[in-house]
Motif scaffolding. Structure first.
Motif, PDB file in Angstrom:
ATOM      1  N   CYS A   1       0.801  -1.229   0.000  1.00 12.17           N
ATOM      2  CA  CYS A   1       0.000   0.000   0.000  1.00 12.17           C
ATOM      3  C   CYS A   1       0.834   1.279   0.000  1.00 12.17           C
ATOM      4  O   CYS A   1       0.283   2.382   0.071  1.00 12.17           O
ATOM      5  CB  CYS A   1      -0.948   0.021   1.198  1.00 12.17           C
TER       6      CYS A   1
ATOM      7  N   CYS B   1     -11.999   2.191   8.095  1.00 12.45           N
ATOM      8  CA  CYS B   1     -11.422   2.617   6.815  1.00 12.45           C
ATOM      9  C   CYS B   1     -10.852   1.424   6.044  1.00 12.45           C
ATOM     10  O   CYS B   1      -9.947   1.591   5.205  1.00 12.45           O
ATOM     11  CB  CYS B   1     -10.331   3.667   7.046  1.00 12.45           C
TER      12      CYS B   1
ATOM     13  N   ASP C   1     -12.056  -2.086   3.892  1.00 14.21           N
ATOM     14  CA  ASP C   1     -13.104  -2.936   3.320  1.00 14.21           C
ATOM     15  C   ASP C   1     -12.484  -4.257   2.911  1.00 14.21           C
ATOM     16  O   ASP C   1     -11.806  -4.358   1.882  1.00 14.21           O
ATOM     17  CB  ASP C   1     -13.740  -2.256   2.107  1.00 14.21           C
TER      18      ASP C   1
ATOM     19  N   ARG D   1     -11.702  -5.741  -5.108  1.00 16.02           N
ATOM     20  CA  ARG D   1     -11.892  -4.312  -4.788  1.00 16.02           C
ATOM     21  C   ARG D   1     -11.764  -4.037  -3.293  1.00 16.02           C
ATOM     22  O   ARG D   1     -12.260  -3.027  -2.792  1.00 16.02           O
ATOM     23  CB  ARG D   1     -13.245  -3.821  -5.303  1.00 16.02           C
TER      24      ARG D   1
ATOM     25  N   PHE E   1     -10.008  -2.638  -0.100  1.00 17.78           N
ATOM     26  CA  PHE E   1      -9.175  -1.438  -0.043  1.00 17.78           C
ATOM     27  C   PHE E   1      -9.030  -0.935   1.389  1.00 17.78           C
ATOM     28  O   PHE E   1      -9.731  -1.352   2.312  1.00 17.78           O
ATOM     29  CB  PHE E   1      -9.779  -0.319  -0.907  1.00 17.78           C
TER      30      PHE E   1
ATOM     31  N   TYR F   1      -8.573   3.027   3.351  1.00 15.72           N
ATOM     32  CA  TYR F   1      -8.703   4.465   3.115  1.00 15.72           C
ATOM     33  C   TYR F   1      -7.814   5.179   4.128  1.00 15.72           C
ATOM     34  O   TYR F   1      -8.010   5.064   5.348  1.00 15.72           O
ATOM     35  CB  TYR F   1     -10.158   4.909   3.286  1.00 15.72           C
TER      36      TYR F   1
ATOM     37  N   ASP G   1      -6.677   8.323   5.937  1.00 17.85           N
ATOM     38  CA  ASP G   1      -7.119   9.697   6.206  1.00 17.85           C
ATOM     39  C   ASP G   1      -6.635  10.236   7.555  1.00 17.85           C
ATOM     40  O   ASP G   1      -7.081  11.294   8.001  1.00 17.85           O
ATOM     41  CB  ASP G   1      -8.643   9.790   6.123  1.00 17.85           C
TER      42      ASP G   1
ATOM     43  N   ARG H   1      -6.121   9.203   0.767  1.00 12.82           N
ATOM     44  CA  ARG H   1      -6.255   8.428  -0.453  1.00 12.82           C
ATOM     45  C   ARG H   1      -6.856   7.045  -0.185  1.00 12.82           C
ATOM     46  O   ARG H   1      -6.860   6.564   0.937  1.00 12.82           O
ATOM     47  CB  ARG H   1      -4.890   8.252  -1.116  1.00 12.82           C
ATOM     48  N   LYS H   2      -7.313   6.441  -1.262  1.00  5.97           N
ATOM     49  CA  LYS H   2      -7.835   5.078  -1.235  1.00  5.97           C
ATOM     50  C   LYS H   2      -6.818   4.187  -1.931  1.00  5.97           C
ATOM     51  O   LYS H   2      -6.370   4.494  -3.041  1.00  5.97           O
ATOM     52  CB  LYS H   2      -9.179   5.039  -1.966  1.00  5.97           C
TER      53      LYS H   2
ATOM     54  N   ASP I   1      -1.398   6.042  -5.125  1.00  3.56           N
ATOM     55  CA  ASP I   1      -1.192   5.068  -4.052  1.00  3.56           C
ATOM     56  C   ASP I   1      -0.290   5.613  -2.952  1.00  3.56           C
ATOM     57  O   ASP I   1      -0.528   5.379  -1.767  1.00  3.56           O
ATOM     58  CB  ASP I   1      -0.557   3.792  -4.614  1.00  3.56           C
TER      59      ASP I   1
END
Length: 465
Positions: free
Chosen positions: A209, A223, A225, A235, A237, A239, A241, A287-288, A380
């Motif tokens: 990551c 944050c 999933d 998918r 991911f 997050y 923040d 960012r994700k 990324d």
């Protein structure tokens, strides 16, 4: 109270104030852009409303630095930046040139000051009780130069000086230390021999990551999933923040808790620092990042183990929803991760690297795998400027460099690829080439990751134009 006047292509913020004798005076401050002027106008009116109006009227370097910190630093700097800059000011600037008058400061003065710093003993690091070096290093002088350049630029805007004396000052030569990184083979071997589950997860998150240490330690489950559907459909991911950081208590107070989400319980009241959960330093850091399936599955297993600990401890578990947490729920200290990594390196005789090197390894291999899509990698990594990504890409693996020499040997010295009548078939497309271009050589050059990345970036830049 304040107004903006355009004058000779510049934008002046004009406002009135009362001097020490109560006499009303007018002040003009000049800015290059309207947005800067509007920001300053808004700040002046806000400070006037709350009764904290500060008008720049300093005569010495010390007075300028104090107003620079109050008017600019407290608004623009993050907590860690504030602490380091104030430390530099108090340790290396004010004690040496703080008493000098602004009217005597010129480029020659600044260069002599830099040379004096090279002979100035470095201050003792309060965390270790030791000096990091015997004298002030060129790297530190470079940071002082950046700070002074910005400080004197503010003085020009405030019309305290006619020009910035630091812009053309020569800084002592500084050579940044090359950061060593692991190759993919070394990293995979390290993960295979690593028996510390927490470190193994940390290494995988940092690599897959492109995370900074603080971002990884500040990651919360809300944050993330990693549902079955997300993993199955590739998918899953995280997050990014927020981040965990140890900051100076005085800085938190001076900046009125700016960017701080929460302060974790103190380990000791005597400590001058405290660990906090805070917003990232820049917006681009938010960012994700999509997860490889293997890493997502590691997180699933990690969460199961953490949930069992929560169930066992009950109310004794201080739940801050952190992914990387101690057995009692508190954030993990950066020193714990660094020690675990160093122990792994020593135990298995691995090449010595620091934890942040994994982020560089991550960026390097993502660029190599995606053909040099710098924008995607920047998304990324959260780098604020694209050149930061390309600088990291200087960590090209030696195998790729050797390919260049091999291509030259085969094409020119062994004379294997000097047939001008050939045509290249690249990426499934037939390309008609000029008669003086060696097609086979061109195809081999394009197969080289470095050259492919360079040409891909060039093509995208031309498309954008």
């Amino acid at each position: 109270m304040a107004s903006i006047v355009e004058r000779r292509g510049r934008f002046c913020v004009v406002y009135s104030y009362k001097d020490k004798n109560g006499k009303r005076r007018q002040k003009w401050e000049t800015y290059k852009t309207m947005s800067e002027a509007k920001k300053r106008k808004k700040e002046i009116e806000y400070r006037a409303d709350i009764g904290q109006m500060i008008v720049p009227h300093c005569k010495t370097v010390k007075e300028l630095l104090e107003e620079y910190v109050n008017l600019y630093g407290k608004e623009a700097w993050a907590l860690s930046t504030y602490s380091s800059n104030v430390s530099m000011i108090n340790n290396y600037i004010i004690p040496i040139i703080g008493g000098d008058k602004l009217e005597n400061i010129n480029t020659r003065f600044i260069e002599k000051y830099y040379q004096r710093l090279l002979r100035t003993p470095a201050v003792i690091n309060p965390a270790t009780g030791k000096r990091q070096s015997e004298y002030v290093t060129p790297a530190t002088i470079r940071d002082i130069h950046k700070l002074l350049r910005n400080c004197f630029q503010q003085a020009v805007k405030w019309e305290l000086m006619a020009k910035n004396p630091v812009i053309y000052a020569t800084v002592p030569k500084y050579k940044s230390a090359k950061r060593e990184i692991w190759t993919a083979e070394t990293l995979m071997h390290a993960l295979e021999v690593c028996e510390d589950d927490r470190l193994k997860l940390a290494l995988n998150l940092a690599f897959s990551c492109s995370l900074r240490m603080g971002e990884m330690l500040g990651l919360t489950w809300d944050c993330v999933d990693i549902s079955e559907e997300a993993i199955a459909e590739s998918r899953a991911f995280i997050y990014v923040d927020k981040e965990v950081q140890r900051v100076d208590k005085a800085a938190i107070q001076e900046l009125r808790g700016k960017d701080v989400i929460l302060v974790f319980p103190e380990e000791s009241k005597k400590n001058k620092t405290v660990r906090v959960l805070k917003l990232p330093k820049t917006e681009s850091s938010i960012r994700k990042v999509f997860l490889p399936k293997s890493v997502a599955e590691m997180l699933v297993e990690w969460k199961k183990g953490q949930d069992k600990i929560k169930e066992t401890l009950g109310d004794e578990y201080m739940d801050y929803n952190l992914v990387m947490a101690t057995p009692f729920g508190l954030p993990i200290g950066t020193s714990s991760i660094r020690k675990a990594l160093n122990d792994l390196i020593k135990e298995h005789d691995l090449p010595p690297v620091v934890f942040h090197s994994l982020r560089h390894t991550s960026v390097t291999y993502k660029l190599k795998l995606n053909g040099g899509d710098i924008k995607a990698v920047q998304g990324d990594s959260g780098h604020s400027q694209i050149n930061m990504v390309t600088d990291v890409y200087s960590h090209i693996i030696d195998d790729d460099r050797r390919k260049n020499a091999e291509l030259f040997e085969q094409a020119f010295y062994e004379k294997k690829n000097l047939d001008p009548s050939m045509h290249a078939n690249v990426a499934g497309k037939t390309v008609e080439l000029p008669t003086n271009v060696d097609a086979e050589l061109l195809a081999k050059v394009l197969s080289n990751p470095e050259m492919a990345a360079l040409l891909s970036t060039l093509a995208k830049s031309l498309e954008s134009k």
